[in-house]
Design a protein around this motif. Sequence first.
Motif, PDB file in Angstrom:
ATOM      1  N   SER A  48       0.837  -1.205   0.000  1.00 54.30           N
ATOM      2  CA  SER A  48       0.000   0.000   0.000  1.00 54.30           C
ATOM      3  C   SER A  48       0.868   1.251   0.000  1.00 54.30           C
ATOM      4  O   SER A  48       2.026   1.206   0.412  1.00 54.30           O
ATOM      5  N   LEU A  49       0.291   2.338  -0.464  1.00 53.48           N
ATOM      6  CA  LEU A  49       1.042   3.590  -0.551  1.00 53.48           C
ATOM      7  C   LEU A  49       1.560   4.050   0.820  1.00 53.48           C
ATOM      8  O   LEU A  49       2.730   4.404   0.947  1.00 53.48           O
ATOM      9  N   LEU A  53       9.296   6.321  -5.982  1.00 54.68           N
ATOM     10  CA  LEU A  53       7.856   6.503  -6.117  1.00 54.68           C
ATOM     11  C   LEU A  53       7.421   6.202  -7.554  1.00 54.68           C
ATOM     12  O   LEU A  53       6.391   5.564  -7.782  1.00 54.68           O
ATOM     13  N   GLN A 104       2.981  -1.002  -9.593  1.00 61.03           N
ATOM     14  CA  GLN A 104       1.833  -1.435  -8.807  1.00 61.03           C
ATOM     15  C   GLN A 104       0.511  -1.260  -9.538  1.00 61.03           C
ATOM     16  O   GLN A 104      -0.446  -1.970  -9.271  1.00 61.03           O
ATOM     17  N   ASP A 126       2.047  13.110 -10.454  1.00 63.94           N
ATOM     18  CA  ASP A 126       2.134  12.289  -9.246  1.00 63.94           C
ATOM     19  C   ASP A 126       3.405  12.530  -8.443  1.00 63.94           C
ATOM     20  O   ASP A 126       3.381  12.528  -7.223  1.00 63.94           O
ATOM     21  N   TYR A 154       7.406   2.546  -7.982  1.00 68.49           N
ATOM     22  CA  TYR A 154       6.243   2.019  -7.280  1.00 68.49           C
ATOM     23  C   TYR A 154       4.980   2.191  -8.129  1.00 68.49           C
ATOM     24  O   TYR A 154       4.221   1.253  -8.344  1.00 68.49           O
ATOM     25  N   LEU A 155       4.778   3.405  -8.633  1.00 74.39           N
ATOM     26  CA  LEU A 155       3.572   3.693  -9.406  1.00 74.39           C
ATOM     27  C   LEU A 155       3.529   2.873 -10.693  1.00 74.39           C
ATOM     28  O   LEU A 155       2.486   2.349 -11.070  1.00 74.39           O
TER      29      LEU A 155
END
Length: 139
Positions: A13-14, A88, A95, A108, A91-92
Amino acid sequence: MAKNIIQFQKGLSLPKFLGKYGTEEQCYSALFHLRWPDGFVCPECGNKTYCKIKSRKVYQCHRCHRQTSLTSGTIFAATKVPLTKWFLAIYLLTQRKTSVSALQLKRDIGVSYNTAWKMKHKLMQVMLEREKGKKLSGR
Ligand SMILES: [Zn+2]
């Protein structure tokens, strides 16, 4: 190392992600362990003792005095983007089920469109090469 990339567990989760990789220090330490799992090794002479020059985030070899930056030779080296933003972005990109556009990435992580485009391009290339490698080694 240049082809290596940080991998995050699926479904992270973020808030959890930010708890683990939310600061520059956390990202540096994660990258350090990825690059030198058994501790620092001088790329010039293979020596393992070093001192850290904090102000410039470089490691200086005790034997040959070569200074090595943690990000040199990695995809993170070319840009001035902080590691937290790189992490990040990874991750983006990894995910989300749907693909992330450079414009979305720009919004973002808060970089210019040009930077977002370059980052995305580099990361996609690395991911593609990793997939290829997997298929090859799977045979
Ligand atoms: Zn050395």
